[in-house]
Design a protein around this motif. Structure first.
Motif, PDB file in Angstrom:
ATOM      1  N   ARG A 261      34.182  46.444  29.739  1.00 25.71           N
ATOM      2  CA  ARG A 261      33.913  47.847  30.068  1.00 25.71           C
ATOM      3  C   ARG A 261      33.444  48.629  28.841  1.00 25.71           C
ATOM      4  O   ARG A 261      32.521  49.442  28.912  1.00 25.71           O
ATOM      5  N   MET A 262      34.064  48.367  27.681  1.00 26.84           N
ATOM      6  CA  MET A 262      33.810  49.166  26.495  1.00 26.84           C
ATOM      7  C   MET A 262      32.617  48.666  25.679  1.00 26.84           C
ATOM      8  O   MET A 262      31.910  49.444  25.062  1.00 26.84           O
ATOM      9  N   PHE A 263      32.405  47.344  25.686  1.00 25.63           N
ATOM     10  CA  PHE A 263      31.371  46.764  24.829  1.00 25.63           C
ATOM     11  C   PHE A 263      30.507  45.772  25.610  1.00 25.63           C
ATOM     12  O   PHE A 263      30.362  44.612  25.206  1.00 25.63           O
ATOM     13  N   PRO A 264      29.937  46.183  26.733  1.00 29.95           N
ATOM     14  CA  PRO A 264      29.194  45.224  27.557  1.00 29.95           C
ATOM     15  C   PRO A 264      28.000  44.610  26.831  1.00 29.95           C
ATOM     16  O   PRO A 264      27.638  43.458  27.092  1.00 29.95           O
ATOM     17  N   GLY A 265      27.400  45.343  25.914  1.00 27.82           N
ATOM     18  CA  GLY A 265      26.255  44.817  25.191  1.00 27.82           C
ATOM     19  C   GLY A 265      26.600  43.763  24.167  1.00 27.82           C
ATOM     20  O   GLY A 265      25.709  43.084  23.650  1.00 27.82           O
ATOM     21  N   HIS A 266      27.876  43.611  23.867  1.00 31.70           N
ATOM     22  CA  HIS A 266      28.312  42.626  22.875  1.00 31.70           C
ATOM     23  C   HIS A 266      29.041  41.445  23.514  1.00 31.70           C
ATOM     24  O   HIS A 266      29.686  40.671  22.812  1.00 31.70           O
ATOM     25  N   LEU A 267      28.942  41.317  24.833  1.00 28.55           N
ATOM     26  CA  LEU A 267      29.613  40.242  25.546  1.00 28.55           C
ATOM     27  C   LEU A 267      28.575  39.403  26.273  1.00 28.55           C
ATOM     28  O   LEU A 267      27.861  39.903  27.136  1.00 28.55           O
ATOM     29  N   SER A 268      28.478  38.128  25.926  1.00 25.59           N
ATOM     30  CA  SER A 268      27.473  37.277  26.570  1.00 25.59           C
ATOM     31  C   SER A 268      28.082  36.162  27.415  1.00 25.59           C
ATOM     32  O   SER A 268      27.367  35.529  28.178  1.00 25.59           O
ATOM     33  N   ARG A 269      29.373  35.915  27.296  1.00 20.99           N
ATOM     34  CA  ARG A 269      30.054  34.948  28.157  1.00 20.99           C
ATOM     35  C   ARG A 269      31.451  35.489  28.462  1.00 20.99           C
ATOM     36  O   ARG A 269      32.119  36.028  27.567  1.00 20.99           O
ATOM     37  N   LEU A 270      31.897  35.315  29.712  1.00 21.46           N
ATOM     38  CA  LEU A 270      33.223  35.790  30.109  1.00 21.46           C
ATOM     39  C   LEU A 270      33.855  34.793  31.067  1.00 21.46           C
ATOM     40  O   LEU A 270      33.325  34.546  32.147  1.00 21.46           O
ATOM     41  N   VAL A 271      34.965  34.204  30.629  1.00 25.32           N
ATOM     42  CA  VAL A 271      35.751  33.292  31.458  1.00 25.32           C
ATOM     43  C   VAL A 271      37.122  33.915  31.678  1.00 25.32           C
ATOM     44  O   VAL A 271      37.808  34.287  30.715  1.00 25.32           O
ATOM     45  N   LEU A 272      37.515  34.062  32.925  1.00 27.51           N
ATOM     46  CA  LEU A 272      38.833  34.575  33.281  1.00 27.51           C
ATOM     47  C   LEU A 272      39.626  33.420  33.859  1.00 27.51           C
ATOM     48  O   LEU A 272      39.296  32.899  34.926  1.00 27.51           O
ATOM     49  N   ASP A 273      40.656  32.999  33.168  1.00 24.20           N
ATOM     50  CA  ASP A 273      41.434  31.820  33.529  1.00 24.20           C
ATOM     51  C   ASP A 273      42.782  32.261  34.079  1.00 24.20           C
ATOM     52  O   ASP A 273      43.587  32.859  33.363  1.00 24.20           O
ATOM     53  N   ALA A 274      43.021  31.963  35.365  1.00 21.04           N
ATOM     54  CA  ALA A 274      44.256  32.374  36.038  1.00 21.04           C
ATOM     55  C   ALA A 274      44.510  33.859  35.814  1.00 21.04           C
ATOM     56  O   ALA A 274      45.571  34.256  35.334  1.00 21.04           O
ATOM     57  N   PRO A 275      43.529  34.708  36.131  1.00 19.35           N
ATOM     58  CA  PRO A 275      43.658  36.121  35.782  1.00 19.35           C
ATOM     59  C   PRO A 275      44.751  36.820  36.578  1.00 19.35           C
ATOM     60  O   PRO A 275      44.966  36.546  37.755  1.00 19.35           O
ATOM     61  N   GLN A 276      45.443  37.716  35.903  1.00 18.35           N
ATOM     62  CA  GLN A 276      46.351  38.617  36.604  1.00 18.35           C
ATOM     63  C   GLN A 276      45.536  39.481  37.539  1.00 18.35           C
ATOM     64  O   GLN A 276      44.438  39.915  37.211  1.00 18.35           O
ATOM     65  N   GLY A 277      46.054  39.733  38.743  1.00 15.92           N
ATOM     66  CA  GLY A 277      45.340  40.545  39.707  1.00 15.92           C
ATOM     67  C   GLY A 277      45.243  41.996  39.283  1.00 15.92           C
ATOM     68  O   GLY A 277      45.811  42.417  38.268  1.00 15.92           O
ATOM     69  N   ILE A 278      44.515  42.767  40.061  1.00 15.01           N
ATOM     70  CA  ILE A 278      44.373  44.202  39.824  1.00 15.01           C
ATOM     71  C   ILE A 278      45.188  44.921  40.895  1.00 15.01           C
ATOM     72  O   ILE A 278      44.918  44.781  42.089  1.00 15.01           O
ATOM     73  N   GLY A 279      46.182  45.662  40.478  1.00 13.50           N
ATOM     74  CA  GLY A 279      47.042  46.329  41.444  1.00 13.50           C
ATOM     75  C   GLY A 279      48.234  46.961  40.770  1.00 13.50           C
ATOM     76  O   GLY A 279      48.368  46.955  39.546  1.00 13.50           O
ATOM     77  N   ASN A 449      26.392  43.467  34.191  1.00  9.74           N
ATOM     78  CA  ASN A 449      25.365  42.525  34.623  1.00  9.74           C
ATOM     79  C   ASN A 449      25.547  41.223  33.853  1.00  9.74           C
ATOM     80  O   ASN A 449      24.863  40.946  32.876  1.00  9.74           O
ATOM     81  N   LEU A 450      26.525  40.431  34.297  1.00 10.62           N
ATOM     82  CA  LEU A 450      26.897  39.222  33.569  1.00 10.62           C
ATOM     83  C   LEU A 450      27.465  38.196  34.543  1.00 10.62           C
ATOM     84  O   LEU A 450      28.234  38.554  35.445  1.00 10.62           O
ATOM     85  N   PRO A 451      27.104  36.933  34.428  1.00 12.67           N
ATOM     86  CA  PRO A 451      27.783  35.915  35.227  1.00 12.67           C
ATOM     87  C   PRO A 451      29.181  35.670  34.665  1.00 12.67           C
ATOM     88  O   PRO A 451      29.348  35.513  33.451  1.00 12.67           O
ATOM     89  N   VAL A 452      30.186  35.643  35.532  1.00 18.30           N
ATOM     90  CA  VAL A 452      31.574  35.499  35.100  1.00 18.30           C
ATOM     91  C   VAL A 452      32.187  34.284  35.784  1.00 18.30           C
ATOM     92  O   VAL A 452      32.156  34.173  37.015  1.00 18.30           O
ATOM     93  N   LEU A 453      32.748  33.387  34.987  1.00 17.84           N
ATOM     94  CA  LEU A 453      33.413  32.201  35.514  1.00 17.84           C
ATOM     95  C   LEU A 453      34.904  32.486  35.648  1.00 17.84           C
ATOM     96  O   LEU A 453      35.549  32.953  34.699  1.00 17.84           O
ATOM     97  N   VAL A 454      35.470  32.206  36.820  1.00 12.88           N
ATOM     98  CA  VAL A 454      36.880  32.443  37.090  1.00 12.88           C
ATOM     99  C   VAL A 454      37.546  31.116  37.438  1.00 12.88           C
ATOM    100  O   VAL A 454      37.058  30.374  38.296  1.00 12.88           O
ATOM    101  N   LEU A 455      38.664  30.814  36.775  1.00 16.67           N
ATOM    102  CA  LEU A 455      39.453  29.619  37.063  1.00 16.67           C
ATOM    103  C   LEU A 455      40.743  30.049  37.746  1.00 16.67           C
ATOM    104  O   LEU A 455      41.390  31.012  37.316  1.00 16.67           O
ATOM    105  N   ALA A 456      41.132  29.343  38.807  1.00 21.36           N
ATOM    106  CA  ALA A 456      42.327  29.711  39.562  1.00 21.36           C
ATOM    107  C   ALA A 456      43.155  28.469  39.845  1.00 21.36           C
ATOM    108  O   ALA A 456      42.614  27.430  40.235  1.00 21.36           O
TER     109      ALA A 456
END
Length: 523
Positions: A261-279, A449-456
């Motif tokens: 959210r804060m630095f989208p221009g400096h992020l080129s890969r994002l992997v979320l592994d077993a992410p905590q939910g939003i709630g 605007n980034l492809p994000v890989l999520v592992l669950a």
């Protein structure tokens, strides 16, 4: 201001103190939790291809480095991981980061980072930055991953773990008295002294909140995911690179999302592994309980198949042990601390959990016979890894809408029936942050605007599985493309246990292309 606690056994020395001034303030009391709709869906939604942009370029290799030093043996000894596999190198360093990079506070503190490499890791490969948030030290997660047999990611590039403020090798804080800390970890089982137990936990929460706010003022609210993301940005600046790749595990996914959210221009890969939910806090706690019960089922099935020391029905034996602890049948060992030992094993990042099943079974069976030495060792190790004062501050700061005692009382009964091993104590633990001030602002990106890989993982005792859809749904609303890889095993995080999932990560990090959504990895 009191000095931060030093950790002589930790791999990174704590050398700096937070500079602070005192302002008046008291912990806010608990309030009724309004109904919050958890944003669901999105995990399997088709991605339109006609508007897709090409993936960003791979992150560059660092142009500069912090002052790394070898900490292989000290780190593995600290976390009880044994000897290092052949060729594994762990290196530690410290960064001095501002308390508030936006200029709303002053002072600095010391953040701990650790780099893992293998002999075949290319020297010129861009590192992958790992954050575990406040649920466990990032360095502990990386150490557990690095000693396992599943190391495709580490063979392809270095992994650098960044410990969150007050956690692991970062500057520690000590703001809660020993008695209050013990009361909170035991859910006031032995400290209520005839008073209502829920009221006793709230009183402990008020004491912890007041002492930590006094210790940290005026920076008590700078331990949130937003400031954790600012700290990650400091690492990028040290490296002198335009972009980085992030791996957020568990609660660390929220830190990674805050960075997006804060630095989208400096992020080129994002992997979320077993992410905590939003709630809200209650929803997330129930997701964790569901994952813990599922992981216990998987453990019990394997334990029974091995004719382990817990007998033909290991789940029933564990349920009985927790019940006895709750009734005072294990002396001074509380039910919640027994569960801490069990969940610590089930959620360990070590990849050899199935082969160590008999270890936990032997310890629990011995405790049932009156020999609690092994169980006490597991409890102490788990509390040291997950229940520090810095983690208390971080969890409470990040939490949304902690439930009031009246709601927890209802949950206590409801969850005891629905989740017979973990439910009741998990409900009571929701009151630990009852007095902490409510945070403000969102952490999820509004546009990405980034492809994000999520592992669950199907049986994740740290975050559960059901919150993944809320994360992917939020990402897709922000414009990101997502793909979920489902691992059928038990443990946390997925990348520490599944070679299949790591192969998916390696491919994504190299090309920026996502694997097919819904890809399944066997246990």
């Amino acid at each position: 201001m009191r000095c931060a606690r030093g950790r002589t056994s930790a791999p990174v020395a704590v050398t700096a103190a937070i500079v602070a001034t005192l302002i008046a303030g008291c912990g806010a009391g608990p309030s009724e939790r309004p109904g919050v709709a958890v944003r669901e869906g999105g995990g399997n939604a088709p991605t339109p291809s006609s508007t897709e942009l090409p993936p960003p370029a791979e992150p560059p290799a660092p142009k500069a480095e912090p002052a790394w030093r070898d900490c292989t043996t000290s780190t593995l000894d600290l976390y009880g991981l044994g000897a290092a596999p052949n060729g594994l190198t762990l290196e530690c360093a410290e960064l001095t980061v501002p308390v508030d990079a936006g200029g709303n506070g002053y002072g600095a503190f010391t953040a701990g980072v650790m780099r893992a490499r293998l002999p075949q890791t290319p020297a010129d490969a861009a590192p992958l930055v790992l954050t575990s948030g406040s649920d466990r030290p990032s360095t502990a997660t990386l150490a557990g991953m690095a000693i396992g047999p599943a190391t495709p990611v580490l063979a392809a590039r270095p992994i650098v773990a960044f410990d969150r403020r007050g956690t692991g090798s970062s500057q520690a804080i000590e703001c809660i008295s020993a008695g209050t800390r013990r009361g909170l970890t035991e859910n006031a089982q032995f400290s209520a002294n005839g008073a209502d137990r829920l009221d006793s936990i709230v009183k402990l929460s008020q004491d912890a909140t007041t002492s930590c706010k006094d210790f940290l003022q005026p920076q008590e609210m700078t331990f949130d995911t937003t400031h954790a993301a600012e700290d990650l940005e400091q690492l990028r600046l040290v490296w002198q690179v335009d972009s980085i790749g992030l791996l957020g595990t568990g609660e660390g996914a929220q830190v990674a999302l805050a960075y997006a959210r804060m630095f989208p221009g400096h992020l080129s890969r994002l992997v979320l592994d077993a992410p905590q939910g939003i709630g809200d806090a209650q929803t997330l706690a129930e997701q964790r309980v569901q994952g813990a019960e599922a992981a216990l089922d998987a453990f019990a099935n394997r334990c029974a198949a091995l004719n382990c020391a817990l007998g033909p029905d290991p789940r029933a034996a564990i349920t009985d042990l927790v019940r006895r602890a709750g009734a005072g049948g294990l002396g001074t060992v509380a039910a919640n601390t027994v569960l801490s030992a069990i969940s610590g094993f089930l959620g360990s990042p070590r990849a050899d959990l199935p082969t160590r099943t008999t270890e936990l079974a032997d310890v629990l069976a011995a405790a049932g016979r009156g020999d609690g030495a092994g169980l006490d060792g597991l409890i102490q190790r788990q509390l040291a890894a997950t229940m520090t004062d810095g983690q208390f501050v971080g969890r409470c700061t990040d939490g949304r809408q902690w439930p009031a005692p009246s709601q927890v009382q209802s949950l206590q009964t409801n969850w005891r029936d629905r989740y017979p091993v973990f439910g009741e104590q998990a409900a009571l633990s929701l009151l630990a942050c009852a007095a902490w001030p409510a945070p403000t602002g969102d952490t999820e990106p509004a546009q990405l605007n980034l492809p994000v890989l999520v592992l669950a993982g199907q049986a994740d005792p740290v975050t559960g599985r059901t919150g993944v859809d809320s994360v992917t749904g939020e990402l897709q609303r922000a414009g990101a493309r997502t793909s979920v890889v489902d691992w059928q095993g038990w443990g946390h995080p997925v990348s520490a246990h599944s070679n299949c999932a790591q192969q998916a990560v390696v491919g994504y990090l190299k090309s920026g292309n996502l694997p097919e959504n819904g890809t399944a990895c066997p246990a």
